[in-house]
Scaffold this motif. Structure first.
Motif, PDB file in Angstrom:
ATOM      1  N   PRO A 369      -4.038  12.718  -4.196  1.00  0.00           N
ATOM      2  CA  PRO A 369      -3.179  13.180  -3.097  1.00  0.00           C
ATOM      3  C   PRO A 369      -1.943  12.296  -2.982  1.00  0.00           C
ATOM      4  CG  PRO A 369      -5.471  13.186  -2.412  1.00  0.00           C
ATOM      5  CD  PRO A 369      -5.443  12.556  -3.780  1.00  0.00           C
ATOM      6  N   THR A 373       5.009  16.083  -6.080  1.00  0.00           N
ATOM      7  CA  THR A 373       5.970  16.706  -5.160  1.00  0.00           C
ATOM      8  C   THR A 373       6.728  17.797  -5.901  1.00  0.00           C
ATOM      9  OG1 THR A 373       6.246  14.674  -3.910  1.00  0.00           O
ATOM     10  CG2 THR A 373       7.963  16.335  -3.659  1.00  0.00           C
ATOM     11  N   GLU A 388       2.191  31.684  -1.519  1.00  0.00           N
ATOM     12  CA  GLU A 388       0.799  31.493  -1.066  1.00  0.00           C
ATOM     13  C   GLU A 388       0.066  30.575  -2.045  1.00  0.00           C
ATOM     14  OE1 GLU A 388      -1.655  34.950  -1.299  1.00  0.00           O
ATOM     15  OE2 GLU A 388      -3.404  33.655  -0.991  1.00  0.00           O
ATOM     16  N   ASP A 391       1.236  26.956  -1.712  1.00  0.00           N
ATOM     17  CA  ASP A 391       0.746  26.301  -0.488  1.00  0.00           C
ATOM     18  C   ASP A 391      -0.740  25.965  -0.617  1.00  0.00           C
ATOM     19  OD1 ASP A 391       2.930  28.284   1.696  1.00  0.00           O
ATOM     20  OD2 ASP A 391       3.287  26.524   0.397  1.00  0.00           O
ATOM     21  N   VAL A 392      -1.507  26.897  -1.193  1.00  0.00           N
ATOM     22  CA  VAL A 392      -2.949  26.638  -1.373  1.00  0.00           C
ATOM     23  C   VAL A 392      -3.145  25.463  -2.335  1.00  0.00           C
ATOM     24  CG1 VAL A 392      -5.072  27.582  -2.375  1.00  0.00           C
ATOM     25  CG2 VAL A 392      -3.647  29.010  -0.894  1.00  0.00           C
ATOM     26  N   ALA A 394      -1.023  23.088  -2.959  1.00  0.00           N
ATOM     27  CA  ALA A 394      -0.536  21.851  -2.328  1.00  0.00           C
ATOM     28  C   ALA A 394      -1.594  21.288  -1.386  1.00  0.00           C
ATOM     29  CB  ALA A 394       0.759  22.139  -1.577  1.00  0.00           C
ATOM     30  N   ARG A 395      -2.203  22.186  -0.618  1.00  0.00           N
ATOM     31  CA  ARG A 395      -3.246  21.711   0.315  1.00  0.00           C
ATOM     32  C   ARG A 395      -4.409  21.126  -0.478  1.00  0.00           C
ATOM     33  NH1 ARG A 395      -1.873  26.082   3.282  1.00  0.00           N
ATOM     34  NH2 ARG A 395      -3.466  27.452   2.343  1.00  0.00           N
ATOM     35  N   ALA A 396      -4.822  21.842  -1.512  1.00  0.00           N
ATOM     36  CA  ALA A 396      -6.009  21.416  -2.282  1.00  0.00           C
ATOM     37  C   ALA A 396      -5.748  20.118  -3.033  1.00  0.00           C
ATOM     38  CB  ALA A 396      -6.381  22.512  -3.276  1.00  0.00           C
ATOM     39  N   ARG A 397      -4.502  19.887  -3.456  1.00  0.00           N
ATOM     40  CA  ARG A 397      -4.223  18.729  -4.315  1.00  0.00           C
ATOM     41  C   ARG A 397      -3.513  17.605  -3.577  1.00  0.00           C
ATOM     42  NH1 ARG A 397      -2.848  19.058  -9.971  1.00  0.00           N
ATOM     43  NH2 ARG A 397      -4.697  17.751  -9.938  1.00  0.00           N
ATOM     44  N   GLY A 398      -3.243  17.823  -2.290  1.00  0.00           N
ATOM     45  CA  GLY A 398      -2.526  16.787  -1.525  1.00  0.00           C
ATOM     46  C   GLY A 398      -1.106  16.611  -2.046  1.00  0.00           C
ATOM     47  N   VAL A 400       3.102  17.800  -2.105  1.00  0.00           N
ATOM     48  CA  VAL A 400       4.138  18.187  -1.135  1.00  0.00           C
ATOM     49  C   VAL A 400       5.028  19.242  -1.789  1.00  0.00           C
ATOM     50  CG1 VAL A 400       6.122  17.385   0.209  1.00  0.00           C
ATOM     51  CG2 VAL A 400       4.129  15.884  -0.134  1.00  0.00           C
TER      52      VAL A 400
END
Ligand SMILES: Cc1cc2nc3c(=O)[nH]c(=O)nc-3n(C[C@H](O)[C@H](O)[C@H](O)COP(=O)(O)OP(=O)(O)OC[C@H]3O[C@@H](n4cnc5c(N)ncnc54)[C@H](O)[C@@H]3O)c2cc1C
Length: 469
Positions: A369, A373, A388, A391-392, A394-398, A400
């Motif tokens: 995480p 970037t 989508e 964003d998914v 990015a959330r899963a991998r920490g 930006v």
């Protein structure tokens, strides 16, 4: 982590049910210096061979000197023409070291140098002989072409090479369709073959020296061998093995379509995120055109995905390619991969459809995480794709993700969002990162200059240009 589109192409996938990590392409045990040494060593050998055969024996007279220049320009024209073949042989070890876009760039400028050497060879030899024979230049030229063996075919070969060179000048290239330019370019092979026989039959260095003949023929065999191996053999084996077909077609946005391609044993197709293939869809009149498209999701052993922006005929047709269409590929190619990475932290900078390979890298690059970037530049919201998925991921991998959407100078983007100050604001530690850049050529040129100003060394800037010039 593998992104699952709502419906994956299933039935035709003779492969694993679960996503796997296909093998990575082989890493060739070569470094750039090896290639430079080989190129320079041969160039020195050629000069040594020419000197040993008395290349400078007659430079005391004007005719002799000009003839000597004619000989050496002829030898190096042939040598450069062979290097041209090697540069475009799609050899994976060359691609690994330089990347296809740099090889295409070198091929282009070396091509112009080859044409000038061929012209020089013709002019200096003819004038040199004319002075030696005390004849008018045109009379001598006519005599050479009509009485010397293999001079007429070589002259035709020279003319073909000049035609290839002229049609590759940017101004001429812009007036030709890519396909017309490509077919014309194939004439270069004929020109090189005609030149080879001319060299062996009337070349002063080869007529009486069997070792020189073996060396020279050896150079041609190596160049032809690389072309046959990597532009013919490897693609045939790959396509016979994996039998690719279009499994699904998804519209991502206006003039933007993803194509999911399935096939056999895709879990054994060596490929990396960031790479591209040359794709040929066996559908309609365009079946003989191959176009480069990058993978737009990490290889998962079950399907390959590309995402194509409608730009011209070929890319427009991909938008409506029928499911079940057979697909032939050449590749994978491209050096903008994780293999080039040297730092833990990475910045990915995408422009327009350049998001495709960077979306795959965002999914595949090993990272903790905060390590990744993504900066995604698009001229309008409707051109933003994969939001989508990004964003998914990015959330899963920490990771930006910064979306920079709008026209430069518009109220949303008053200043250039990719200028040094803006980019530094987005990624303050960018100087310490590996930076992957993909998009239109002008955008990449601008970002590379920004990165240099921000202190990112060229060795940590990895770019893929979506056009060869
Ligand atoms: C390494 C690489 C990766 C690419 N990845 C993608 C991708 O993932 N998604 C995407 O939408 N586009 C990608 N492109 C661009 C895509 O290949 C071109 O847009 C497409 O080939 C245009 O063909 P066309 O017939 O539609 O247009 P044309 O009007 O024929 O050509 C438009 C432009 O594309 C160039 N071009 C055309 N055919 C070829 C070809 N066979 N090889 C190289 N350049 C060609 C032409 O020189 C011209 O500049 C990539 C290009 C390269 C070089």
């Amino acid at each position: 982590m593998t992104m699952r589109p709502t419906q994956i192409p299933a039935a035709s996938t003779a492969g694993p049910r679960r996503a796997t990590h296909p093998p990575l392409p082989r890493v060739w045990p070569v470094i750039k210096v090896d290639v430079w040494w080989l190129v320079v060593l041969n160039a020195v050998l050629i000069a040594a061979m020419w000197l040993r055969h008395g290349g400078l024996d007659n430079v005391g007279s004007l005719g002799g000197a000009l003839t000597a220049v004619g000989q050496i320009t002829g030898l190096y024209a042939a040598y450069l023409a062979l290097l041209q073949l090697v540069l475009m042989s799609r050899s994976p070890w060359l691609d690994q070291l330089f990347g296809m876009d740099r090889l295409a760039w070198a091929h282009r400028w070396l091509g112009f140098a080859t044409v000038w050497l061929i012209v020089g060879h013709g002019i200096f030899t003819t004038i040199g002989y004319a002075i030696g024979d005390n004849a008018a230049i045109l009379d001598e030229a006519w005599k050479l072409v009509t009485t010397y063996e293999w001079v007429l075919p070589a002259t035709i070969g020279g003319a073909l090479f000049i035609a290839v060179g002229v049609t590759s000048v940017a101004a001429a290239r812009r007036r030709l369709s890519y396909e017309a330019w490509f077919v014309l370019h194939l004439l270069a092979y004929a020109a090189i073959a005609l030149g080879f026989l001319h060299q062996l039959v009337v070349g002063g260095d080869f007529m009486h020296d069997p070792i020189a003949r073996i060396y020279w023929s050896g150079l041609y065999v190596v160049a032809a061998g690389l072309i046959l191996l990597f532009r013919v053999g490897q693609p045939i084996v790959l396509n016979l093995r994996h039998r690719l077909v279009v499994g699904r077609v998804v519209q991502e946005g206006p003039g933007l379509t993803s194509v999911y391609v399935t096939g056999r044993d895709l879990d054994r197709l060596p490929v990396r995120s960031g790479q591209f293939f040359n794709w040929r869809f066996l559908h309609g009149r365009e079946w003989w055109h191959a176009h480069p498209y990058s993978l737009s999701s990490a290889p998962n052993g079950r399907w390959l995905r590309i995402t194509v922006k409608a730009l011209g005929d070929g890319s427009r047709r991909v938008q409506a390619v029928p499911v079940g269409t057979r697909v032939l590929v050449e590749g994978p190619y491209g050096a903008m991969t994780g293999a080039r990475r040297s730092r833990r932290k990475v910045a990915l900078i995408a422009g327009g459809i350049g998001i495709a390979p960077l979306r795959a890298l965002l999914e595949a690059l090993p990272a903790k995480p905060g390590d990744l970037t993504l900066v995604y530049r698009a001229r309008a919201e409707k051109h933003v794709i994969f939001r989508e998925e990004l964003d998914v991921l990015a959330r899963a991998r920490g990771a930006v993700v910064h979306y920079l959407v709008g026209r430069r100078g518009s109220p949303e983007l008053v200043r250039d969002p990719l200028d040094p100050r803006s980019l530094h604001t987005l990624i303050p530690d960018i100087a310490g990162r590996d930076v992957y850049v993909c998009g239109p050529v002008a955008m990449i040129d601008r970002v590379e200059s920004t990165l240099r100003q921000l202190g990112v060394p060229p060795s940590r800037i990895h770019a893929e240009r979506f056009a060869y010039l």
